[in-house]
Design a protein around this motif. Structure first.
Motif, PDB file in Angstrom:
ATOM      1  N   ALA A 194       0.835  -1.206   0.000  1.00 42.50           N
ATOM      2  CA  ALA A 194       0.000   0.000   0.000  1.00 42.50           C
ATOM      3  C   ALA A 194       0.866   1.251   0.000  1.00 42.50           C
ATOM      4  O   ALA A 194       0.600   2.210  -0.753  1.00 42.50           O
ATOM      5  CB  ALA A 194      -0.935  -0.012   1.212  1.00 42.50           C
ATOM      6  N   ARG A 195       1.930   1.272   0.799  1.00 48.11           N
ATOM      7  CA  ARG A 195       2.831   2.428   0.831  1.00 48.11           C
ATOM      8  C   ARG A 195       3.555   2.591  -0.507  1.00 48.11           C
ATOM      9  O   ARG A 195       3.759   3.715  -0.981  1.00 48.11           O
ATOM     10  CB  ARG A 195       3.860   2.275   1.953  1.00 48.11           C
ATOM     11  CG  ARG A 195       3.290   2.333   3.357  1.00 48.11           C
ATOM     12  CD  ARG A 195       4.399   2.512   4.382  1.00 48.11           C
ATOM     13  NE  ARG A 195       3.910   2.370   5.741  1.00 48.11           N
ATOM     14  CZ  ARG A 195       4.000   1.248   6.456  1.00 48.11           C
ATOM     15  NH1 ARG A 195       4.580   0.177   5.938  1.00 48.11           N
ATOM     16  NH2 ARG A 195       3.537   1.193   7.691  1.00 48.11           N
ATOM     17  N   ALA A 196       3.949   1.490  -1.091  1.00 47.98           N
ATOM     18  CA  ALA A 196       4.670   1.555  -2.362  1.00 47.98           C
ATOM     19  C   ALA A 196       3.794   2.143  -3.464  1.00 47.98           C
ATOM     20  O   ALA A 196       4.282   2.902  -4.319  1.00 47.98           O
ATOM     21  CB  ALA A 196       5.158   0.161  -2.767  1.00 47.98           C
ATOM     22  N   ILE A 197       2.523   1.824  -3.446  1.00 44.16           N
ATOM     23  CA  ILE A 197       1.607   2.390  -4.440  1.00 44.16           C
ATOM     24  C   ILE A 197       1.423   3.881  -4.197  1.00 44.16           C
ATOM     25  O   ILE A 197       1.440   4.693  -5.127  1.00 44.16           O
ATOM     26  CB  ILE A 197       0.248   1.662  -4.391  1.00 44.16           C
ATOM     27  CG1 ILE A 197       0.408   0.214  -4.864  1.00 44.16           C
ATOM     28  CG2 ILE A 197      -0.778   2.381  -5.253  1.00 44.16           C
ATOM     29  CD1 ILE A 197      -0.850  -0.622  -4.719  1.00 44.16           C
ATOM     30  N   GLN A 198       1.270   4.243  -2.940  1.00 46.28           N
ATOM     31  CA  GLN A 198       0.975   5.643  -2.610  1.00 46.28           C
ATOM     32  C   GLN A 198       2.192   6.556  -2.705  1.00 46.28           C
ATOM     33  O   GLN A 198       2.064   7.734  -3.047  1.00 46.28           O
ATOM     34  CB  GLN A 198       0.384   5.712  -1.199  1.00 46.28           C
ATOM     35  CG  GLN A 198      -0.972   5.035  -1.074  1.00 46.28           C
ATOM     36  CD  GLN A 198      -1.351   4.733   0.360  1.00 46.28           C
ATOM     37  OE1 GLN A 198      -0.640   5.095   1.294  1.00 46.28           O
ATOM     38  NE2 GLN A 198      -2.473   4.040   0.558  1.00 46.28           N
ATOM     39  N   ASN A 199       3.396   6.025  -2.442  1.00 50.12           N
ATOM     40  CA  ASN A 199       4.562   6.895  -2.280  1.00 50.12           C
ATOM     41  C   ASN A 199       5.630   6.794  -3.354  1.00 50.12           C
ATOM     42  O   ASN A 199       6.453   7.712  -3.488  1.00 50.12           O
ATOM     43  CB  ASN A 199       5.228   6.603  -0.923  1.00 50.12           C
ATOM     44  CG  ASN A 199       4.292   6.849   0.246  1.00 50.12           C
ATOM     45  OD1 ASN A 199       3.392   7.684   0.162  1.00 50.12           O
ATOM     46  ND2 ASN A 199       4.473   6.114   1.325  1.00 50.12           N
ATOM     47  N   LEU A 200       5.653   5.714  -4.125  1.00 49.10           N
ATOM     48  CA  LEU A 200       6.717   5.551  -5.110  1.00 49.10           C
ATOM     49  C   LEU A 200       6.234   5.920  -6.507  1.00 49.10           C
ATOM     50  O   LEU A 200       5.225   5.392  -6.980  1.00 49.10           O
ATOM     51  CB  LEU A 200       7.228   4.104  -5.099  1.00 49.10           C
ATOM     52  CG  LEU A 200       7.824   3.597  -3.777  1.00 49.10           C
ATOM     53  CD1 LEU A 200       8.327   2.171  -3.940  1.00 49.10           C
ATOM     54  CD2 LEU A 200       8.953   4.514  -3.309  1.00 49.10           C
ATOM     55  N   ASP A 201       6.967   6.815  -7.156  1.00 48.78           N
ATOM     56  CA  ASP A 201       6.558   7.286  -8.478  1.00 48.78           C
ATOM     57  C   ASP A 201       6.480   6.160  -9.503  1.00 48.78           C
ATOM     58  O   ASP A 201       5.693   6.231 -10.458  1.00 48.78           O
ATOM     59  CB  ASP A 201       7.535   8.362  -8.975  1.00 48.78           C
ATOM     60  CG  ASP A 201       7.364   9.681  -8.244  1.00 48.78           C
ATOM     61  OD1 ASP A 201       6.291   9.868  -7.614  1.00 48.78           O
ATOM     62  OD2 ASP A 201       8.297  10.520  -8.285  1.00 48.78           O
ATOM     63  N   ILE A 202       7.292   5.128  -9.315  1.00 56.60           N
ATOM     64  CA  ILE A 202       7.304   4.037 -10.282  1.00 56.60           C
ATOM     65  C   ILE A 202       5.952   3.323 -10.333  1.00 56.60           C
ATOM     66  O   ILE A 202       5.608   2.674 -11.326  1.00 56.60           O
ATOM     67  CB  ILE A 202       8.443   3.042  -9.957  1.00 56.60           C
ATOM     68  CG1 ILE A 202       8.697   2.132 -11.154  1.00 56.60           C
ATOM     69  CG2 ILE A 202       8.135   2.243  -8.685  1.00 56.60           C
ATOM     70  CD1 ILE A 202       9.935   1.281 -11.014  1.00 56.60           C
ATOM     71  N   ASN A 203       5.159   3.491  -9.263  1.00 62.72           N
ATOM     72  CA  ASN A 203       3.844   2.848  -9.202  1.00 62.72           C
ATOM     73  C   ASN A 203       2.701   3.837  -9.437  1.00 62.72           C
ATOM     74  O   ASN A 203       1.541   3.555  -9.082  1.00 62.72           O
ATOM     75  CB  ASN A 203       3.668   2.165  -7.842  1.00 62.72           C
ATOM     76  CG  ASN A 203       4.672   1.045  -7.639  1.00 62.72           C
ATOM     77  OD1 ASN A 203       4.912   0.233  -8.522  1.00 62.72           O
ATOM     78  ND2 ASN A 203       5.288   1.027  -6.457  1.00 62.72           N
ATOM     79  N   LYS A 204       3.015   4.948 -10.068  1.00 65.88           N
ATOM     80  CA  LYS A 204       2.008   5.993 -10.295  1.00 65.88           C
ATOM     81  C   LYS A 204       0.812   5.486 -11.085  1.00 65.88           C
ATOM     82  O   LYS A 204      -0.345   5.804 -10.779  1.00 65.88           O
ATOM     83  CB  LYS A 204       2.647   7.173 -11.024  1.00 65.88           C
ATOM     84  CG  LYS A 204       1.679   8.312 -11.335  1.00 65.88           C
ATOM     85  CD  LYS A 204       2.373   9.426 -12.099  1.00 65.88           C
ATOM     86  CE  LYS A 204       1.380  10.522 -12.467  1.00 65.88           C
ATOM     87  NZ  LYS A 204       2.041  11.607 -13.262  1.00 65.88           N
ATOM     88  N   ASP A 205       1.053   4.694 -12.124  1.00 69.14           N
ATOM     89  CA  ASP A 205      -0.049   4.218 -12.967  1.00 69.14           C
ATOM     90  C   ASP A 205      -1.034   3.369 -12.162  1.00 69.14           C
ATOM     91  O   ASP A 205      -2.257   3.488 -12.327  1.00 69.14           O
ATOM     92  CB  ASP A 205       0.488   3.406 -14.151  1.00 69.14           C
ATOM     93  CG  ASP A 205       1.201   4.290 -15.174  1.00 69.14           C
ATOM     94  OD1 ASP A 205       1.027   5.518 -15.111  1.00 69.14           O
ATOM     95  OD2 ASP A 205       1.921   3.738 -16.018  1.00 69.14           O
ATOM     96  N   SER A 206      -0.508   2.507 -11.305  1.00 66.71           N
ATOM     97  CA  SER A 206      -1.393   1.704 -10.465  1.00 66.71           C
ATOM     98  C   SER A 206      -2.161   2.576  -9.487  1.00 66.71           C
ATOM     99  O   SER A 206      -3.358   2.352  -9.232  1.00 66.71           O
ATOM    100  CB  SER A 206      -0.589   0.644  -9.701  1.00 66.71           C
ATOM    101  OG  SER A 206      -0.093  -0.343 -10.574  1.00 66.71           O
ATOM    102  N   ARG A 207      -1.485   3.569  -8.918  1.00 65.55           N
ATOM    103  CA  ARG A 207      -2.127   4.466  -7.954  1.00 65.55           C
ATOM    104  C   ARG A 207      -3.340   5.160  -8.579  1.00 65.55           C
ATOM    105  O   ARG A 207      -4.375   5.342  -7.933  1.00 65.55           O
ATOM    106  CB  ARG A 207      -1.107   5.500  -7.464  1.00 65.55           C
ATOM    107  CG  ARG A 207      -1.652   6.474  -6.434  1.00 65.55           C
ATOM    108  CD  ARG A 207      -0.530   7.213  -5.737  1.00 65.55           C
ATOM    109  NE  ARG A 207       0.266   8.037  -6.617  1.00 65.55           N
ATOM    110  CZ  ARG A 207       1.558   7.843  -6.889  1.00 65.55           C
ATOM    111  NH1 ARG A 207       2.198   6.813  -6.367  1.00 65.55           N
ATOM    112  NH2 ARG A 207       2.216   8.655  -7.696  1.00 65.55           N
ATOM    113  N   GLU A 208      -3.232   5.531  -9.843  1.00 64.41           N
ATOM    114  CA  GLU A 208      -4.304   6.267 -10.519  1.00 64.41           C
ATOM    115  C   GLU A 208      -5.447   5.362 -10.972  1.00 64.41           C
ATOM    116  O   GLU A 208      -6.495   5.867 -11.379  1.00 64.41           O
ATOM    117  CB  GLU A 208      -3.725   7.028 -11.708  1.00 64.41           C
ATOM    118  CG  GLU A 208      -2.754   8.138 -11.283  1.00 64.41           C
ATOM    119  CD  GLU A 208      -2.104   8.836 -12.466  1.00 64.41           C
ATOM    120  OE1 GLU A 208      -2.231   8.305 -13.603  1.00 64.41           O
ATOM    121  OE2 GLU A 208      -1.469   9.885 -12.255  1.00 64.41           O
TER     122      GLU A 208
END
Length: 269
Positions: A181-195
Motif C-alpha cells: 500500500a505504501r509503495a503504491i501511494q509513495n513511489l513514483d514508479i507505481n504511479k499508474d497503479s495508484r491512478e
C-alpha cells in the motif's frame, strides 16, 4: 608438485560441475491445437447456429527432474488449474477435453464471423540462479462483452529445483501487504497503479496479499502482480507494483534466504 596438480584437477572438476549445473536446467516446448464446432438447435448470437471453438497452447516445459515434483504440480496448476495429474501430458489432455463432450471435433474452424478461443503461452526466463516460468493465458467466449487474460509467474531456485514463494522472501507477509500500500501511494514508479485503483484501495492501509510475483534478473526489485479486477477495473488491465529491495527492506524484514538471493548491496540491515 603432486599437491598443485591435485588442486588444479579439483578446480577443473568444480568448474566443470558449475557449467554442468547451468546446462542441466533445460526445457522443451509442448504445443498443439484442437478445434470443435458447437452446434445449436436454433440460431444463437448473430443468428448463427454453429460456432467454432479453438484451443491452442505453446509451453516451454522443464525437462524431467529439473524441478521438484511439488514445483511441477504448481506449474501444472497455473497452466491447467489441475495439480493432480501424474504428468504434463495427462494434464494437457484433461484440460483439452474438459467441458467439450457436446462439441464436434474438426480439423479447423472458420474464424469469421466469430468464434471462441483459449490460448496459453508459456516461456522460461533463466539467469544464473533463477528460472522464471511466465504463463500467459488469453480467451474470448463468443458473444462475450470482452475477452479475459492473465499472466502468472513461477520462480524456481535452480540450485534446488524448488519454487520460491513470497513467504520465502519476507518474514511477515502481513507487513508486506502494508508495504505494498505504501509503495503504491509513495513511489513514483507505481504511479499508474495508484491512478487506477478501485475506490476501496485508494487510501487503504494495506493491499490484498498477492499470489503472483516476479524477481528481476538484476535482483533489484520484487514486483507483485494483481490480476484483472483484483484491485482495479478491467480497463486498467493487470496491475504490477514494484517493490525496490532497498526500499522494501526498510518496511519488512527480509528472510536470510532473501538476503542471500538479493545480496548485501541490495538491502539495508
Amino acid at each position: 608438485m603432486k599437491r598443485t596438480t591435485l588442486l588444479i584437477a579439483l578446480a577443473a572438476l568444480l568448474l566443470a560441475g558449475c557449467k554442468h549445473d547451468n546446462k542441466e536446467f533445460k526445457t522443451h516446448t509442448l504445443s498443439g491445437e484442437k478445434c470443435w464446432l458447437q452446434i445449436f438447435d436454433e440460431p444463437y448470437i448473430f443468428d448463427l447456429d454453429t460456432v467454432g471453438v479453438k484451443v491452442t497452447y505453446s509451453l516451454q516445459w522443464p525437462d524431467k527432474g529439473v524441478i521438484s515434483p511439488a514445483a511441477e504440480r504448481e506449474l501444472m496448476f497455473l497452466c491447467f488449474a489441475d495439480s493432480n495429474k501424474v504428468n504434463v501430458e495427462s494434464a494437457i489432455q484433461g484440460w483439452i477435453v474438459e467441458d467439450v463432450n457436446d462439441l464436434q471435433t474438426v480439423e479447423s474452424i472458420n474464424e469469421e464471423p466469430g468464434y471462441s478461443y483459449l490460448d496459453i503461452r508459456g516461456t522460461c526466463r533463466k539467469d544464473s540462479t533463477l528460472a522464471t516460468f511466465i504463463i500467459q493465458t488469453e480467451g474470448f467466449p463468443f458473444g462475450a462483452a470482452h475477452g479475459m487474460y492473465s499472466v502468472d509467474y513461477l520462480t524456481i531456485d535452480k540450485t534446488t529445483g524448488n519454487a520460491i514463494h513470497i513467504a520465502d522472501l519476507v518474514v511477515d507477509t502481513n507487513l508486506l501487504c502494508e508495504a505494498i500500500a505504501r509503495a503504491i501511494q509513495n513511489l513514483d514508479i507505481n504511479k499508474d497503479s495508484r491512478e487506477c485503483l478501485f475506490d476501496e484501495f485508494r487510501d487503504a492501509d494495506r493491499m490484498p496479499m498477492p499470489g503472483n510475483f516476479i524477481v528481476d534478473s538484476a535482483r533489484n526489485n520484487i514486483t507483485v502482480v494483481y490480476g484483472l479486477y483484483e484491485i482495479a477495473p478491467y480497463a486498467c488491465g493487470i496491475q504490477s507494483v514494484v517493490l525496490p529491495i532497498f526500499w522494501l527492506s526498510k518496511h519488512v524484514a527480509l528472510t536470510p534466504y532473501a538476503k542471500r538471493l538479493f545480496g548485501p548491496e541490495s538491502y539495508i540491515e
